[in-house]
Design a protein around this motif. Structure first.
Motif, PDB file in Angstrom:
ATOM      1  N   UNK A  71       0.894  -1.175   0.000  1.00  0.00           N
ATOM      2  CA  UNK A  71       0.000   0.000   0.000  1.00  0.00           C
ATOM      3  C   UNK A  71       0.922   1.212   0.000  1.00  0.00           C
ATOM      4  N   UNK A  72       1.031   1.871  -1.136  1.00  0.00           N
ATOM      5  CA  UNK A  72       1.971   2.992  -1.288  1.00  0.00           C
ATOM      6  C   UNK A  72       1.222   4.199  -1.814  1.00  0.00           C
ATOM      7  N   UNK A  73       1.847   5.345  -1.621  1.00  0.00           N
ATOM      8  CA  UNK A  73       1.271   6.547  -2.218  1.00  0.00           C
ATOM      9  C   UNK A  73       2.009   6.932  -3.497  1.00  0.00           C
ATOM     10  N   UNK A  74       3.336   6.822  -3.467  1.00  0.00           N
ATOM     11  CA  UNK A  74       4.106   7.302  -4.617  1.00  0.00           C
ATOM     12  C   UNK A  74       4.086   6.251  -5.737  1.00  0.00           C
ATOM     13  N   UNK A  75       3.484   6.665  -6.842  1.00  0.00           N
ATOM     14  CA  UNK A  75       3.332   5.759  -7.977  1.00  0.00           C
ATOM     15  C   UNK A  75       4.703   5.450  -8.576  1.00  0.00           C
ATOM     16  N   UNK A  76       4.920   4.177  -8.851  1.00  0.00           N
ATOM     17  CA  UNK A  76       6.191   3.774  -9.456  1.00  0.00           C
ATOM     18  C   UNK A  76       7.316   3.663  -8.454  1.00  0.00           C
ATOM     19  N   UNK A  77       6.999   3.826  -7.160  1.00  0.00           N
ATOM     20  CA  UNK A  77       8.055   3.777  -6.138  1.00  0.00           C
ATOM     21  C   UNK A  77       8.625   2.362  -6.035  1.00  0.00           C
ATOM     22  N   UNK A  78       9.750   2.256  -5.356  1.00  0.00           N
ATOM     23  CA  UNK A  78      10.446   0.959  -5.300  1.00  0.00           C
ATOM     24  C   UNK A  78       9.561  -0.109  -4.661  1.00  0.00           C
ATOM     25  N   UNK A  79       8.873   0.231  -3.565  1.00  0.00           N
ATOM     26  CA  UNK A  79       8.061  -0.788  -2.874  1.00  0.00           C
ATOM     27  C   UNK A  79       6.881  -1.209  -3.748  1.00  0.00           C
ATOM     28  N   UNK A  80       6.316  -0.246  -4.461  1.00  0.00           N
ATOM     29  CA  UNK A  80       5.169  -0.615  -5.309  1.00  0.00           C
ATOM     30  C   UNK A  80       5.609  -1.597  -6.394  1.00  0.00           C
ATOM     31  N   UNK A  81       6.883  -1.559  -6.731  1.00  0.00           N
ATOM     32  CA  UNK A  81       7.344  -2.480  -7.778  1.00  0.00           C
ATOM     33  C   UNK A  81       7.885  -3.792  -7.210  1.00  0.00           C
ATOM     34  N   UNK A  82       8.292  -3.740  -5.966  1.00  0.00           N
ATOM     35  CA  UNK A  82       8.888  -4.943  -5.367  1.00  0.00           C
ATOM     36  C   UNK A  82       7.821  -5.943  -4.887  1.00  0.00           C
ATOM     37  N   UNK A  83       6.605  -5.448  -4.645  1.00  0.00           N
ATOM     38  CA  UNK A  83       5.543  -6.291  -4.085  1.00  0.00           C
ATOM     39  C   UNK A  83       4.830  -7.071  -5.196  1.00  0.00           C
ATOM     40  N   UNK A  84       4.163  -8.198  -4.804  1.00  0.00           N
ATOM     41  CA  UNK A  84       3.483  -9.016  -5.814  1.00  0.00           C
ATOM     42  C   UNK A  84       2.252  -8.304  -6.374  1.00  0.00           C
ATOM     43  N   UNK A  85       1.589  -7.554  -5.541  1.00  0.00           N
ATOM     44  CA  UNK A  85       0.390  -6.812  -5.962  1.00  0.00           C
ATOM     45  C   UNK A  85       0.239  -5.652  -4.999  1.00  0.00           C
ATOM     46  N   UNK A  86      -0.702  -4.770  -5.275  1.00  0.00           N
ATOM     47  CA  UNK A  86      -0.830  -3.652  -4.344  1.00  0.00           C
ATOM     48  C   UNK A  86      -1.959  -2.720  -4.697  1.00  0.00           C
ATOM     49  N   UNK A  87      -2.105  -1.700  -3.862  1.00  0.00           N
ATOM     50  CA  UNK A  87      -3.113  -0.661  -4.111  1.00  0.00           C
ATOM     51  C   UNK A  87      -2.479   0.670  -3.756  1.00  0.00           C
ATOM     52  N   UNK A  88      -2.596   1.615  -4.644  1.00  0.00           N
ATOM     53  CA  UNK A  88      -2.107   2.955  -4.336  1.00  0.00           C
ATOM     54  C   UNK A  88      -3.135   3.690  -3.487  1.00  0.00           C
ATOM     55  N   UNK A  89      -2.638   4.621  -2.665  1.00  0.00           N
ATOM     56  CA  UNK A  89      -3.577   5.413  -1.871  1.00  0.00           C
ATOM     57  C   UNK A  89      -4.127   6.605  -2.674  1.00  0.00           C
ATOM     58  N   UNK A  90      -3.439   7.007  -3.715  1.00  0.00           N
ATOM     59  CA  UNK A  90      -3.876   8.138  -4.553  1.00  0.00           C
ATOM     60  C   UNK A  90      -4.099   9.418  -3.748  1.00  0.00           C
ATOM     61  N   UNK A  91      -3.262   9.642  -2.743  1.00  0.00           N
ATOM     62  CA  UNK A  91      -3.421  10.835  -1.906  1.00  0.00           C
ATOM     63  C   UNK A  91      -2.801  12.072  -2.553  1.00  0.00           C
ATOM     64  N   UNK A  92      -2.070  11.911  -3.645  1.00  0.00           N
ATOM     65  CA  UNK A  92      -1.334  13.039  -4.229  1.00  0.00           C
ATOM     66  C   UNK A  92      -0.046  13.234  -3.451  1.00  0.00           C
ATOM     67  N   UNK A  93       0.864  14.085  -3.985  1.00  0.00           N
ATOM     68  CA  UNK A  93       2.167  14.230  -3.327  1.00  0.00           C
ATOM     69  C   UNK A  93       2.043  14.723  -1.889  1.00  0.00           C
ATOM     70  N   UNK A  94       2.735  14.084  -0.993  1.00  0.00           N
ATOM     71  CA  UNK A  94       2.791  14.552   0.390  1.00  0.00           C
ATOM     72  C   UNK A  94       4.196  15.111   0.596  1.00  0.00           C
ATOM     73  N   UNK A  95       4.256  16.424   0.776  1.00  0.00           N
ATOM     74  CA  UNK A  95       5.558  17.108   0.833  1.00  0.00           C
ATOM     75  C   UNK A  95       5.953  17.390   2.280  1.00  0.00           C
ATOM     76  N   UNK A  96       4.997  17.799   3.113  1.00  0.00           N
ATOM     77  CA  UNK A  96       5.291  18.046   4.533  1.00  0.00           C
ATOM     78  C   UNK A  96       5.919  16.779   5.114  1.00  0.00           C
ATOM     79  N   UNK A  97       6.978  16.963   5.881  1.00  0.00           N
ATOM     80  CA  UNK A  97       7.659  15.774   6.407  1.00  0.00           C
ATOM     81  C   UNK A  97       6.733  14.998   7.349  1.00  0.00           C
ATOM     82  N   UNK A  98       5.922  15.710   8.118  1.00  0.00           N
ATOM     83  CA  UNK A  98       4.978  15.013   9.010  1.00  0.00           C
ATOM     84  C   UNK A  98       3.821  14.476   8.162  1.00  0.00           C
ATOM     85  N   UNK A  99       3.639  13.191   8.256  1.00  0.00           N
ATOM     86  CA  UNK A  99       2.657  12.534   7.398  1.00  0.00           C
ATOM     87  C   UNK A  99       1.240  12.782   7.912  1.00  0.00           C
TER      88      UNK A  99
END
Ligand code: F6R
Length: 615
Positions: free
Chosen positions: A379-407
């Motif tokens: 479950x990742x937010x950043x599309x094309x990120x390393x974890x999204x590619x390393x996992x067998x399947x997944x779902x993006x959160x589609x939250x848009x870029x999160x820039x503030x360091x505090x999530x």
């Protein structure tokens, strides 16, 4: 973890690289530097501090000309943040210049070997070793830069995203990645390089995301050639069209990215479920789940692995999965999991949660789980990120870029995805009735509106923040689904205001933390009218009788807690499993306002970085 930017084309590189660095400062901000080729020589400037400090320094220099350039914003790993350790780094001859995000783990023996052959080093960095290794290979083997980079990288152990150029061949930049992200923006006779697409999105929507173990030679006129670092095999680059726009990246009128991102949550949550549920038909459709449904329904248990705020979302997920889908769940810190020889069964399903999709510990935990034969879902937010590619399947959160360091919006959208998955599994396993399933979908659809309502308490929360901004400690209490929210509330306060805070399950208070309570101690208690409301009310009585200051997060219309607490902040009524999506909002705002009032750097708190690509 650092941010890297590069440009080669027909425009002046300096403004592009500088602006790009500003956008990537979330990846690290203890020093910054730029190298430009002005047609005759490389001009390099770097400094300890932020990109703004670099800009001031460069304003006093005239060295900002040239159509090829690279830049770096650093989060120190090897060597303290100072001018010398900042990137870019020259090779000994001054011909090559490099920027690097990552760690070369075997840099010590390489440095020794190069020293024995007469190389000298001015910095303590692994990066300066790498650029000299490339130079050494290039001279010894009499090969071109691309080949030298390839040979040198094959001698390294570690992680990198690099960009390097040669002043004798200023029409090309060579880039490579392993374990750190790297995107190439493809324009008309111009190319951009960056840790993510934000530095080039206003120039082009076309991007190539290098895969781990790939390198690219980018030539001003001849374009991009991608190869495998290990065996030199040529790869056909996939140019993908990005949907992200610049406005999404910039602050949009808010004082801070964090505030903007808090306010984006109603939209972010609906973006997360959009297209995945049809409320009128009572349907959830999530390809990543539906295509592997038996893995989930037959799972012996679900292991959730994550770090920080994503780990807190995972804990909420544990309550949701067990309550709705009746599947046993264990939630693990990725950093512990990867090193403790965990028992992983082949019929376990592992869910890895990561906003950035780049967190090194989470990545390593995924690799371990895969080695042991588990099915891994990301479950990742950043599309094309390393974890999204390393996992067998997944779902993006589609939250848009999160820039503030505090999530912030990452947390609520991760919980939204977990809720959708749990509901789908509950349905497939037949452990939820049809009316109950429908009721959950209807309520999830109403959540964005309720989050917007919760945000209306902002001014009141600001007043509460003003009263408690000088506190030295804070306690956050919650039970059931809201225990992880208490942890998350405490983390938000700690990381941006530097006030010590602890989150606790409310009933655990009497086993220790109650000793801390006196009239100086603000205690934030999540006391919604669901779950163990009466029990939480008793906990509030215990705090009150010890003179603690109580800030209650309550359901609209509550009277009991209102009668006991010093302040209450109301949230709309919702189903118990969805309360975290609402109770989180006032805690985010409270931390935000306290940090602003204390004059802290809200978007870039000290010692932190947005994406933790080192362990
Ligand atoms: C806290 C925060 C961190 C991250 C953690 C994991 O506000 O942002 O605790 O949640 O570093 O990051 P991701 O989710 O990118 O794996």
């Amino acid at each position: 973890m650092c941010g890297i930017v590069g440009y080669i084309g027909h425009r002046e590189a300096y403004p592009i690289v500088l602006k790009g660095l500003k956008r990537l400062e979330y990846r690290g901000y203890d020093s910054a530097g730029i190298a430009l080729y002005d047609g005759e020589e490389i001009k390099l400037s770097k400094t300890k501090g932020k990109v703004a400090d670099l800009e001031t320094r460069l304003e006093n220099e005239i060295a900002t000309k040239g159509t090829v350039g690279i830049g770096h914003t650093r989060w120190a790993t090897h060597g303290v943040p100072n001018d010398v350790n900042s990137h870019p780094h020259y090779s000994n001859s001054g011909n090559l210049v490099i920027i690097h995000n990552g760690i070369i783990e075997n840099y010590e023996p390489l440095r020794q070997e190069l020293t024995n052959r007469g190389y000298t080093f001015t910095s303590e960095t692994d990066t300066e070793v790498l650029v000299n290794l490339i130079e050494d290979v290039k001279t010894k083997e009499k090969v071109k830069l691309g080949k030298a980079v390839q040979i040198a990288l094959n001698q390294t152990v570690g992680a990198y995203a690099i960009a390097v150029f040669d002043r004798n061949k200023p029409d090309e930049i060579v880039v490579a990645r392993l374990g750190s992200p790297l995107a190439i923006g493809v324009g008309e006779n111009e190319y951009f390089v960056a840790s993510d697409a934000s530095p080039f999105i206003e120039y082009t929507n076309n991007a190539i995301y290098l895969e781990d173990g790939e390198m690219a030679i980018i030539r001003r006129k001849k374009g991009v050639k991608v190869r495998k670092i290990k065996d030199d095999k040529q790869v056909d680059p996939y140019v993908q069209e990005l949907k992200m726009n610049l406005e999404q990246i910039e602050k949009g009128g808010y004082d801070h990215f964090m505030l903007k991102e808090i306010y984006e949550q109603p939209n972010a949550i609906s973006d997360t479920y959009r297209g995945r549920m049809r409320v009128s038909d009572g349907i959830i459709k999530m390809a990543g789940i539906d295509d592997h449904i038996e893995k989930f329904t037959n799972a012996r248990r679900i292991l959730i692995i994550a770090c920080g705020t994503s780990w807190h979302a995972g804990l909420v997920g544990e309550y949701i999965f067990e309550d709705l889908a009746r599947i046993p769940v264990e939630v693990e810190y990725a950093s512990e999991f990867r090193y403790r020889n965990p028992v992983i069964y082949q019929d376990d399903v592992v869910i890895a949660i990561s906003q950035s999709g780049e967190t090194a510990d989470t990545m390593a935990a995924i690799k371990l789980a895969k080695e042991k034969g588990a099915f891994v879902f990301g479950i990742c937010n950043v599309v094309g990120s390393s974890i999204s590619r390393e996992t067998h399947a997944g779902a993006y959160t589609h939250a848009g870029p999160e820039i503030g360091v505090a999530s912030t919006k990452a947390f609520t959208t991760q919980i939204t995805v977990l809720t959708l998955i749990a509901l789908q599994l509950a349905k497939k396993k037949g452990v939820i009735s049809t009316p109950d399933f429908h009721a959950h979908l209807q309520e999830l659809e109403r959540i964005p509106e309720k989050v917007a309502k919760a945000l209306e308490s902002n001014e009141h929360i600001k007043e509460v923040a003003d009263i408690y901004k000088e506190a030295s400690n804070c306690l956050y209490l919650g039970r059931g689904f809201n225990f992880p929210v208490a942890l998350e509330g405490a983390l938000k306060l700690k990381e941006i205001s530097y006030i010590h805070a602890e989150g606790y399950p409310a009933a655990e208070m009497k086993h220790g933390p109650i000793a801390l309570i006196d009239e100086q101690m603000p205690v934030i208690v999540i006391a919604t009218k669901k779950g163990h409301y009466d029990k939480v009310v008793s906990n509030i009585q215990e705090i009150k009788s010890r003179k603690g200051k109580i800030i209650g997060i309550v359901t609209e219309g509550d009277v009991t807690v209102k009668g006991l607490a010093d302040h209450v902040i109301e949230i709309p009524e919702t189903m118990e499993s969805m309360t975290p999506l609402l109770t989180t909002i006032p805690l985010q705002l409270l931390s935000y306002h306290i940090a602003v009032m204390l004059n802290k750097n809200v978007d870039q708190p000290r010692n932190l970085a947005k994406s933790v690509t080192v362990e």
